[in-house]
Structures are given as C-alpha cells and as structure tokens.
Motif scaffolding. Structure first.
Motif, PDB file in Angstrom:
ATOM      1  N   SER A  12       0.619  -1.306  -0.121  1.00  0.00           N
ATOM      2  CA  SER A  12       0.123   0.001  -0.138  1.00  0.00           C
ATOM      3  C   SER A  12       0.912   1.381  -0.105  1.00  0.00           C
ATOM      4  O   SER A  12       2.136   1.141   0.366  1.00  0.00           O
ATOM      5  CB  SER A  12      -0.749  -0.016   1.161  1.00  0.00           C
ATOM      6  OG  SER A  12      -0.112   0.417   2.309  1.00  0.00           O
ATOM      7  N   PRO A  13       0.434   2.434  -0.270  1.00  0.00           N
ATOM      8  CA  PRO A  13       1.359   3.575  -0.381  1.00  0.00           C
ATOM      9  C   PRO A  13       1.720   3.832   0.971  1.00  0.00           C
ATOM     10  O   PRO A  13       2.905   4.290   1.155  1.00  0.00           O
ATOM     11  CB  PRO A  13       0.208   4.678  -0.910  1.00  0.00           C
ATOM     12  CG  PRO A  13      -0.811   3.817  -1.756  1.00  0.00           C
ATOM     13  CD  PRO A  13      -0.882   2.674  -0.979  1.00  0.00           C
ATOM     14  N   THR A  14       0.869   3.501   1.947  1.00  0.00           N
ATOM     15  CA  THR A  14       1.237   3.748   3.466  1.00  0.00           C
ATOM     16  C   THR A  14       2.423   2.862   4.093  1.00  0.00           C
ATOM     17  O   THR A  14       3.532   3.568   4.503  1.00  0.00           O
ATOM     18  CB  THR A  14      -0.072   3.511   4.302  1.00  0.00           C
ATOM     19  OG1 THR A  14      -0.813   4.545   4.167  1.00  0.00           O
ATOM     20  CG2 THR A  14       0.518   3.860   5.875  1.00  0.00           C
ATOM     21  N   GLN A  15       2.339   1.706   3.343  1.00  0.00           N
ATOM     22  CA  GLN A  15       3.577   0.650   3.623  1.00  0.00           C
ATOM     23  C   GLN A  15       4.865   1.318   2.979  1.00  0.00           C
ATOM     24  O   GLN A  15       5.917   1.198   3.641  1.00  0.00           O
ATOM     25  CB  GLN A  15       3.081  -0.824   3.153  1.00  0.00           C
ATOM     26  CG  GLN A  15       2.406  -1.404   3.895  1.00  0.00           C
ATOM     27  CD  GLN A  15       1.625  -2.795   3.448  1.00  0.00           C
ATOM     28  OE1 GLN A  15       1.501  -3.013   2.380  1.00  0.00           O
ATOM     29  NE2 GLN A  15       1.738  -3.648   4.365  1.00  0.00           N
ATOM     30  N   LEU A  16       4.791   1.725   1.765  1.00  0.00           N
ATOM     31  CA  LEU A  16       5.824   2.179   1.199  1.00  0.00           C
ATOM     32  C   LEU A  16       6.371   3.538   1.892  1.00  0.00           C
ATOM     33  O   LEU A  16       7.649   3.430   1.962  1.00  0.00           O
ATOM     34  CB  LEU A  16       5.561   2.554  -0.048  1.00  0.00           C
ATOM     35  CG  LEU A  16       6.457   3.079  -1.291  1.00  0.00           C
ATOM     36  CD1 LEU A  16       7.823   2.192  -1.164  1.00  0.00           C
ATOM     37  CD2 LEU A  16       6.211   3.444  -2.332  1.00  0.00           C
ATOM     38  N   ALA A  17       5.474   4.257   2.342  1.00  0.00           N
ATOM     39  CA  ALA A  17       5.867   5.472   3.016  1.00  0.00           C
ATOM     40  C   ALA A  17       6.552   5.133   4.210  1.00  0.00           C
ATOM     41  O   ALA A  17       7.663   5.773   4.537  1.00  0.00           O
ATOM     42  CB  ALA A  17       4.793   6.247   3.225  1.00  0.00           C
ATOM     43  N   ASN A  18       6.258   4.154   5.032  1.00  0.00           N
ATOM     44  CA  ASN A  18       6.784   3.767   6.321  1.00  0.00           C
ATOM     45  C   ASN A  18       8.189   3.071   5.851  1.00  0.00           C
ATOM     46  O   ASN A  18       9.024   3.523   6.692  1.00  0.00           O
ATOM     47  CB  ASN A  18       5.989   2.761   7.071  1.00  0.00           C
ATOM     48  CG  ASN A  18       4.699   3.438   7.679  1.00  0.00           C
ATOM     49  OD1 ASN A  18       4.803   4.563   7.756  1.00  0.00           O
ATOM     50  ND2 ASN A  18       3.755   2.439   7.807  1.00  0.00           N
ATOM     51  N   TYR A  19       8.229   2.374   4.913  1.00  0.00           N
ATOM     52  CA  TYR A  19       9.586   1.643   4.424  1.00  0.00           C
ATOM     53  C   TYR A  19      10.355   2.594   3.988  1.00  0.00           C
ATOM     54  O   TYR A  19      11.746   2.675   4.490  1.00  0.00           O
ATOM     55  CB  TYR A  19       9.200   0.588   3.493  1.00  0.00           C
ATOM     56  CG  TYR A  19      10.456  -0.056   3.040  1.00  0.00           C
ATOM     57  CD1 TYR A  19      10.935  -1.052   3.618  1.00  0.00           C
ATOM     58  CD2 TYR A  19      11.019   0.254   1.698  1.00  0.00           C
ATOM     59  CE1 TYR A  19      12.091  -1.838   3.221  1.00  0.00           C
ATOM     60  CE2 TYR A  19      12.213  -0.524   1.333  1.00  0.00           C
ATOM     61  CZ  TYR A  19      12.691  -1.528   1.988  1.00  0.00           C
ATOM     62  OH  TYR A  19      13.791  -2.222   1.649  1.00  0.00           O
ATOM     63  N   LEU A  20       9.993   3.645   3.418  1.00  0.00           N
ATOM     64  CA  LEU A  20      11.115   4.707   2.891  1.00  0.00           C
ATOM     65  C   LEU A  20      11.257   5.884   3.923  1.00  0.00           C
ATOM     66  O   LEU A  20      11.905   6.900   3.844  1.00  0.00           O
ATOM     67  CB  LEU A  20      10.434   5.335   1.596  1.00  0.00           C
ATOM     68  CG  LEU A  20      10.350   4.305   0.440  1.00  0.00           C
ATOM     69  CD1 LEU A  20      10.112   5.151  -0.947  1.00  0.00           C
ATOM     70  CD2 LEU A  20      11.955   3.595   0.119  1.00  0.00           C
TER      71      LEU A  20
END
Length: 70
Positions: A12-20
């Motif tokens: 999800s966009p939120t998962q990607l944001a957290n990862y980055l």
C-alpha cells in the motif's frame, strides 16, 4: 506443461511511505504525477492502490544510490 507464475507482493502507499521513512502524501503525489512510480506497474482496484514489490525495490535502490527521485 504450463509454468506456474508466482504472485508478487503488493504494498500500500502507506506501507511504502513507512518503509522509505517518508510521508504518505509524498507517495500519493508520486502516484498522481506518474514520474517516480511507474504508472503501468501500479495495481488499482476501485479506489485501492497497490505498488508491486519490484517497483518498491527499484525506488528504494534509487534513493539508496543517491539518484534524484522527485
């Protein structure tokens, strides 16, 4: 005999944001601009957006190597 295809993990966009370690707003901006995240690889089901793991790895690699992503 038919080859079995492996399903790719979708983020999800939120998962990607957290990862980055970025704001989810940045990821949504990238999605709307279609510049950083390849729009042809994004999966959309209704209003739900998912990014394939291969695209996540490409973006993370660009950031890690110091390439400009915006």
């Amino acid at each position: 005999m038919e080859e079995k295809k492996e399903l790719e993990i979708l983020w999800s966009p939120t998962q990607l944001a957290n990862y980055l370690t970025m704001s989810p707003g940045t990821i949504y901006r990238w999605l709307s601009q279609g510049k950083v995240i390849d729009p042809e690889k994004v999966v959309r089901i209704g209003k739900t957006v998912r990014i394939p793991r291969s695209e996540v790895e490409r973006i993370a690699g660009n950031i890690k190597s110091g390439l400009k992503v915006e």
